[in-house]
Design a protein around this motif. Structure first.
Motif, PDB file in Angstrom:
ATOM      1  N   CYS A  63       1.270  -1.588  -0.012  1.00  0.00           N
ATOM      2  CA  CYS A  63       0.124   0.129   0.109  1.00  0.00           C
ATOM      3  C   CYS A  63       1.364   1.073   0.199  1.00  0.00           C
ATOM      4  CB  CYS A  63      -1.152  -0.049   1.356  1.00  0.00           C
ATOM      5  SG  CYS A  63      -1.985   1.254   0.698  1.00  0.00           S
ATOM      6  N   ARG A  90       0.578   5.983   8.741  1.00  0.00           N
ATOM      7  CA  ARG A  90       1.455   5.518   8.431  1.00  0.00           C
ATOM      8  C   ARG A  90       3.249   5.723   8.863  1.00  0.00           C
ATOM      9  NH1 ARG A  90      -1.819  -0.130   7.553  1.00  0.00           N
ATOM     10  NH2 ARG A  90      -2.310   0.890   9.823  1.00  0.00           N
ATOM     11  N   ASN A  94       4.434  10.686   5.423  1.00  0.00           N
ATOM     12  CA  ASN A  94       2.787  10.809   4.846  1.00  0.00           C
ATOM     13  C   ASN A  94       2.196  12.007   5.310  1.00  0.00           C
ATOM     14  OD1 ASN A  94       3.968   8.974   3.069  1.00  0.00           O
ATOM     15  ND2 ASN A  94       2.611   8.039   3.717  1.00  0.00           N
ATOM     16  N   CYS A 141      -8.991  -1.954   2.712  1.00  0.00           N
ATOM     17  CA  CYS A 141      -8.893  -0.986   3.290  1.00  0.00           C
ATOM     18  C   CYS A 141      -8.714  -1.295   5.002  1.00  0.00           C
ATOM     19  CB  CYS A 141      -9.406   0.326   2.786  1.00  0.00           C
ATOM     20  SG  CYS A 141      -9.646   0.766   0.881  1.00  0.00           S
ATOM     21  N   CYS A 144      -6.338  -2.881   7.047  1.00  0.00           N
ATOM     22  CA  CYS A 144      -5.208  -2.821   8.156  1.00  0.00           C
ATOM     23  C   CYS A 144      -4.681  -1.362   8.446  1.00  0.00           C
ATOM     24  CB  CYS A 144      -4.024  -3.001   6.534  1.00  0.00           C
ATOM     25  SG  CYS A 144      -3.385  -4.517   5.837  1.00  0.00           S
ATOM     26  N   HIS A 145      -6.273  -1.076   7.732  1.00  0.00           N
ATOM     27  CA  HIS A 145      -6.470   0.249   8.909  1.00  0.00           C
ATOM     28  C   HIS A 145      -7.598   0.471   9.557  1.00  0.00           C
ATOM     29  CE1 HIS A 145      -2.971   2.714   6.541  1.00  0.00           C
ATOM     30  NE2 HIS A 145      -3.759   1.706   5.228  1.00  0.00           N
ATOM     31  N   TYR A 163       5.816   0.348  12.096  1.00  0.00           N
ATOM     32  CA  TYR A 163       5.211   1.658  11.829  1.00  0.00           C
ATOM     33  C   TYR A 163       5.072   1.712  13.364  1.00  0.00           C
ATOM     34  CZ  TYR A 163       4.981   1.285   6.925  1.00  0.00           C
ATOM     35  OH  TYR A 163       5.171   0.786   5.338  1.00  0.00           O
ATOM     36  N   ARG A 177      -9.690   9.213   4.117  1.00  0.00           N
ATOM     37  CA  ARG A 177      -8.215   8.701   5.164  1.00  0.00           C
ATOM     38  C   ARG A 177      -6.986   9.543   4.762  1.00  0.00           C
ATOM     39  NH1 ARG A 177      -3.869   7.319   6.811  1.00  0.00           N
ATOM     40  NH2 ARG A 177      -3.185   5.442   6.824  1.00  0.00           N
TER      41      ARG A 177
HETATM   42  C1  HEC Z   1      -2.147  -4.619   3.644  1.00  0.00           C
HETATM   43  C2  HEC Z   1      -2.286  -3.782   4.355  1.00  0.00           C
HETATM   44  C3  HEC Z   1      -3.195  -2.613   3.616  1.00  0.00           C
HETATM   45  C4  HEC Z   1      -3.802  -2.349   3.357  1.00  0.00           C
HETATM   46  C5  HEC Z   1      -5.395  -3.332   2.481  1.00  0.00           C
HETATM   47  C6  HEC Z   1      -4.475  -1.210   2.739  1.00  0.00           C
HETATM   48  N1  HEC Z   1      -3.129  -0.322   2.979  1.00  0.00           N
HETATM   49 FE1  HEC Z   1      -2.848   1.660   2.752  1.00  0.00          FE
HETATM   50  N2  HEC Z   1      -1.023   1.076   3.936  1.00  0.00           N
HETATM   51  C7  HEC Z   1      -0.452   0.643   4.437  1.00  0.00           C
HETATM   52  C8  HEC Z   1       0.505   0.906   4.776  1.00  0.00           C
HETATM   53  C9  HEC Z   1       1.770  -0.709   5.617  1.00  0.00           C
HETATM   54  C10 HEC Z   1       0.727   2.011   5.146  1.00  0.00           C
HETATM   55  C11 HEC Z   1       2.364   3.144   4.629  1.00  0.00           C
HETATM   56  C12 HEC Z   1       3.345   2.755   3.853  1.00  0.00           C
HETATM   57  C13 HEC Z   1       3.683   3.472   3.317  1.00  0.00           C
HETATM   58  O1  HEC Z   1       5.076   3.011   4.035  1.00  0.00           O
HETATM   59  O2  HEC Z   1       4.675   4.616   2.422  1.00  0.00           O
HETATM   60  C14 HEC Z   1       0.072   2.439   4.217  1.00  0.00           C
HETATM   61  C15 HEC Z   1      -0.540   3.858   4.072  1.00  0.00           C
HETATM   62  C16 HEC Z   1      -1.553   4.106   3.518  1.00  0.00           C
HETATM   63  C17 HEC Z   1      -2.068   5.773   2.797  1.00  0.00           C
HETATM   64  C18 HEC Z   1      -0.426   6.802   3.106  1.00  0.00           C
HETATM   65  C19 HEC Z   1      -1.359   7.494   4.924  1.00  0.00           C
HETATM   66  C20 HEC Z   1      -0.103   6.970   5.239  1.00  0.00           C
HETATM   67  O3  HEC Z   1      -0.963   6.649   6.672  1.00  0.00           O
HETATM   68  O4  HEC Z   1       1.180   7.125   5.539  1.00  0.00           O
HETATM   69  C21 HEC Z   1      -2.810   5.870   2.257  1.00  0.00           C
HETATM   70  C22 HEC Z   1      -3.578   7.821   1.994  1.00  0.00           C
HETATM   71  C23 HEC Z   1      -3.912   4.406   2.564  1.00  0.00           C
HETATM   72  N3  HEC Z   1      -2.696   4.089   3.081  1.00  0.00           N
HETATM   73  C24 HEC Z   1      -4.667   4.081   2.289  1.00  0.00           C
HETATM   74  C25 HEC Z   1      -5.418   2.913   1.814  1.00  0.00           C
HETATM   75  C26 HEC Z   1      -6.873   2.742   1.074  1.00  0.00           C
HETATM   76  C27 HEC Z   1      -7.623   3.384   0.866  1.00  0.00           C
HETATM   77  C28 HEC Z   1      -6.612   1.094   1.404  1.00  0.00           C
HETATM   78  C29 HEC Z   1      -7.684   0.562   0.547  1.00  0.00           C
HETATM   79  C30 HEC Z   1      -7.904   0.548  -0.651  1.00  0.00           C
HETATM   80  C31 HEC Z   1      -5.514   0.317   1.938  1.00  0.00           C
HETATM   81  N4  HEC Z   1      -5.369   1.747   2.542  1.00  0.00           N
HETATM   82  C32 HEC Z   1      -5.219  -0.539   1.840  1.00  0.00           C
HETATM   83  C33 HEC Z   1      -0.866  -0.622   4.463  1.00  0.00           C
HETATM   84  C34 HEC Z   1      -2.199  -0.894   3.880  1.00  0.00           C
END
Ligand code: HEC
Length: 189
Positions: A63, A90, A94, A141, A144-145, A163, A177
């Protein structure tokens, strides 16, 4: 009272400025929408493929804009810098700045009222920045969130390791988000 007033005035000034920019540059709005649309699709595709292949815990690193090669090629081709910013981030890289947090808060309140969320342009040091809201629009989403106690224990383990200061949990379906941030490097009149 004074703080309240100045806050309202600043918000007005910012939104007035944004709308002014909005009318002047429909081509940047269009380009921003095209780029963010492509990236949302690519991230979703990558995440789903990796979840299928190696499970949620194995997909955690996907992600990320860095995890999809088209981010780089789009950035070079269009001369833009692409990132995502969040009020509850996270990856500390960001973290939204003060102005961006205000923009996100405005999106949150508009979203709660059921208003349409529109992308915005901001002029910053001679550069144009495109922002569009990111909504948690898929149940994936939340794996993990979402609420901490609903996140798979193996996923939590990986997240805790990578993290330790993770703020990007306890989101609900359909919540805001964060935002896409696309900085246009080319000088625009
Ligand atoms: C398998 C786990 C996982 C899933 C499923 C996931 N994310 Fe994430 N997401 C992460 C991780 C790990 C990061 C930190 C990435 C990095 O280090 O840049 C992140 C970062 C982000 C960020 C950037 C801001 C931040 O918090 O660093 C956004 C926006 C985001 N996710 C949105 C989404 C959305 C919308 C979905 C569904 C489509 C989603 N994520 C699904 C694990 C996940």
């Amino acid at each position: 009272m004074k703080t309240l007033l100045s806050f309202a005035m600043i918000s007005l000034l910012i939104s007035g400025y944004i709308f002014q920019q909005q009318d002047k540059h429909p081509e940047i709005l269009e380009k921003g929408a095209e780029i963010s649309g492509k990236l949302v699709k690519a991230i979703m595709g990558k995440l789903n493929a990796e979840i299928q292949k190696s499970g949620l815990a194995g997909a955690v690193e996907y992600c990320s804009l860095e995890a999809i090669p088209i981010t780089d090629s789009i950035a070079k081709m269009e001369q833009v810098a692409i990132s995502r910013v969040s009020h509850k981030y996270r990856n500390p890289l960001n973290a939204a700045n003060e102005r961006e947090i205000e923009m996100i808060e405005r999106y949150i309140s508009q979203h709660q009222k059921g208003e349409q969320l529109i992308a915005q342009l901001v002029a910053d040091n001679g550069k144009m920045i495109y922002y569009s809201p990111i909504v948690l629009g898929s149940p994936t989403c939340l794996s993990c969130h979402g609420e901490t106690n609903t996140i798979d224990i193996n996923v939590r383990k990986v997240l805790n390791e990578k993290y330790p200061e993770d703020k990007a949990v306890n989101f609900k379906f359909n919540e805001i988000r964060g935002m896409f941030k696309i900085v246009f490097e080319k000088e625009i009149q």
